[in-house]
Scaffold this active site. Sequence first.
Site, mmCIF file in Angstrom:
data_model
loop_
_atom_site.group_PDB
_atom_site.id
_atom_site.type_symbol
_atom_site.label_atom_id
_atom_site.label_comp_id
_atom_site.label_asym_id
_atom_site.label_seq_id
_atom_site.Cartn_x
_atom_site.Cartn_y
_atom_site.Cartn_z
ATOM 1 N N ASP A 85 1.265 -0.965 -0.427
ATOM 2 C CA ASP A 85 0.251 0.079 -0.128
ATOM 3 C C ASP A 85 0.692 1.179 -0.186
ATOM 4 O O ASP A 85 1.542 1.329 0.747
ATOM 5 C CB ASP A 85 -1.017 -0.261 1.633
ATOM 6 C CG ASP A 85 -2.027 0.896 1.064
ATOM 7 O OD1 ASP A 85 -1.488 1.994 0.588
ATOM 8 O OD2 ASP A 85 -3.010 0.482 2.244
ATOM 9 N N ASP A 96 -3.461 7.334 -3.578
ATOM 10 C CA ASP A 96 -3.296 5.984 -2.228
ATOM 11 C C ASP A 96 -3.581 5.388 -3.176
ATOM 12 O O ASP A 96 -4.833 4.706 -3.588
ATOM 13 C CB ASP A 96 -4.441 6.670 -1.384
ATOM 14 C CG ASP A 96 -4.210 5.934 -0.481
ATOM 15 O OD1 ASP A 96 -3.143 4.901 0.099
ATOM 16 O OD2 ASP A 96 -4.919 5.848 1.212
ATOM 17 N N HIS A 156 -12.016 6.569 2.198
ATOM 18 C CA HIS A 156 -11.855 7.776 2.638
ATOM 19 C C HIS A 156 -11.808 8.899 1.613
ATOM 20 O O HIS A 156 -11.347 9.037 0.850
ATOM 21 C CB HIS A 156 -10.423 7.784 3.707
ATOM 22 C CG HIS A 156 -9.129 7.540 3.494
ATOM 23 N ND1 HIS A 156 -8.269 8.027 2.894
ATOM 24 C CD2 HIS A 156 -8.705 6.622 3.522
ATOM 25 C CE1 HIS A 156 -6.903 7.494 2.541
ATOM 26 N NE2 HIS A 156 -7.707 6.351 2.778
ATOM 27 N N HIS A 164 -6.895 11.438 5.143
ATOM 28 C CA HIS A 164 -8.130 11.386 6.009
ATOM 29 C C HIS A 164 -8.860 12.586 5.992
ATOM 30 O O HIS A 164 -8.786 13.415 6.853
ATOM 31 C CB HIS A 164 -8.088 10.226 7.069
ATOM 32 C CG HIS A 164 -7.721 8.989 6.330
ATOM 33 N ND1 HIS A 164 -8.431 7.846 6.674
ATOM 34 C CD2 HIS A 164 -6.213 8.331 6.080
ATOM 35 C CE1 HIS A 164 -7.875 6.383 6.437
ATOM 36 N NE2 HIS A 164 -6.118 6.862 5.674
ATOM 37 N N GLU A 190 -10.421 1.152 -0.631
ATOM 38 C CA GLU A 190 -9.639 0.461 -0.158
ATOM 39 C C GLU A 190 -10.978 -1.283 0.284
ATOM 40 O O GLU A 190 -10.409 -1.090 1.747
ATOM 41 C CB GLU A 190 -8.904 0.685 0.386
ATOM 42 C CG GLU A 190 -8.798 1.684 1.248
ATOM 43 C CD GLU A 190 -8.067 1.573 1.865
ATOM 44 O OE1 GLU A 190 -6.762 1.193 2.546
ATOM 45 O OE2 GLU A 190 -7.628 3.127 2.712
ATOM 46 N N GLU A 283 -6.981 -1.097 -2.957
ATOM 47 C CA GLU A 283 -7.407 0.306 -3.614
ATOM 48 C C GLU A 283 -6.846 1.184 -4.608
ATOM 49 O O GLU A 283 -5.763 1.027 -5.339
ATOM 50 C CB GLU A 283 -6.038 0.748 -2.230
ATOM 51 C CG GLU A 283 -6.853 2.145 -1.806
ATOM 52 C CD GLU A 283 -6.137 2.982 -0.503
ATOM 53 O OE1 GLU A 283 -5.023 1.980 -0.503
ATOM 54 O OE2 GLU A 283 -6.604 3.474 -0.015
#
Length: 299
Positions: A85, A96, A156, A164, A190, A283
């Site tokens: 990740d 992300d 998020h 976040h 994710e 993700e």
Amino acid sequence: MDEKEIRSYEHAGKIAAKAIAYGMDIIHEGMPVLELCERIETYIFNSGGRPAFPCNVSINEVAAHYTARPNDELTIPKGSLVKLDLGVHVDGFIADTAVSIAFSQDLHSLCDVAKKALENAINSIRPGTPISKIGALIERTIKSYGFKPVSNLTGHKITKWTLHAGKSIPNVFNPDDKAHILEGEVYAIEPFATNGNGYVTESETITIYRYVGGKVKGKEEKALIKIIWRKYKSLPFCERWLLKDIPDFQSKVKHFHNLLNHGNVYGYPVLVERRGSFVSQYEHTVIVLKDGPLVITKI
Ligand code: MN
Ligand code: MN
């Protein structure tokens, strides 16, 4: 969101996608996790981006928040399930993304289901999509293959310099969630799937930190925060980075611990599946455009 902002997100996303591909290319059983993290982060720097957080390498029942510590001796175990990740930012515009890598044939279906859940979730995104609908889709997809979604981990909303940013995308249906996806928002989606019972708990181990604010006491502590803010703002960082970025950090560890104890810096506990079962994750980061999602973390 204007064109220029979209371009910046896309730039970060492209670097993140290439860095994930690079990670998948070099990872192998027996590889030191420290080497994997450092090579991926160097790749991000060399591609013109900055890591938005330390490269996370979470193995088997570890779901999230593990990065190599300085002198870490952990290696990729034989037959393991690895979640890679990573985050990239370009001037605070964050992408992300994560993949799962299975070194055992038995674990492929658990990985595939998280990937399928992510695809289904992304395809449902439009301005106005109820967030509860996305959670329901993820849950239904994962359960249809006989696995469980991890219900206490979420996707998020992302804003500039903030990983976040308030709104969460759960991996299960929550009828009480009345929020909707809005045009111009950016989300990291994710799904996490498990062959366990679907909950992660906090372990004792902490490898990732974040500056959260508050009044800082002490001259040395203030000097540390000044560098941390300059280098990472309020994005996550790790000890490996502090050793590189802060001259003589070894002698300042005591002051760093003061920052932790006073709550100026938060330490993220490593998250582990409650029953010790395997966890998979995929993700992507998407921009919600008028006509649908723009996935920025695909090559
Ligand atoms: Mn991530
Ligand atoms: Mn994320």
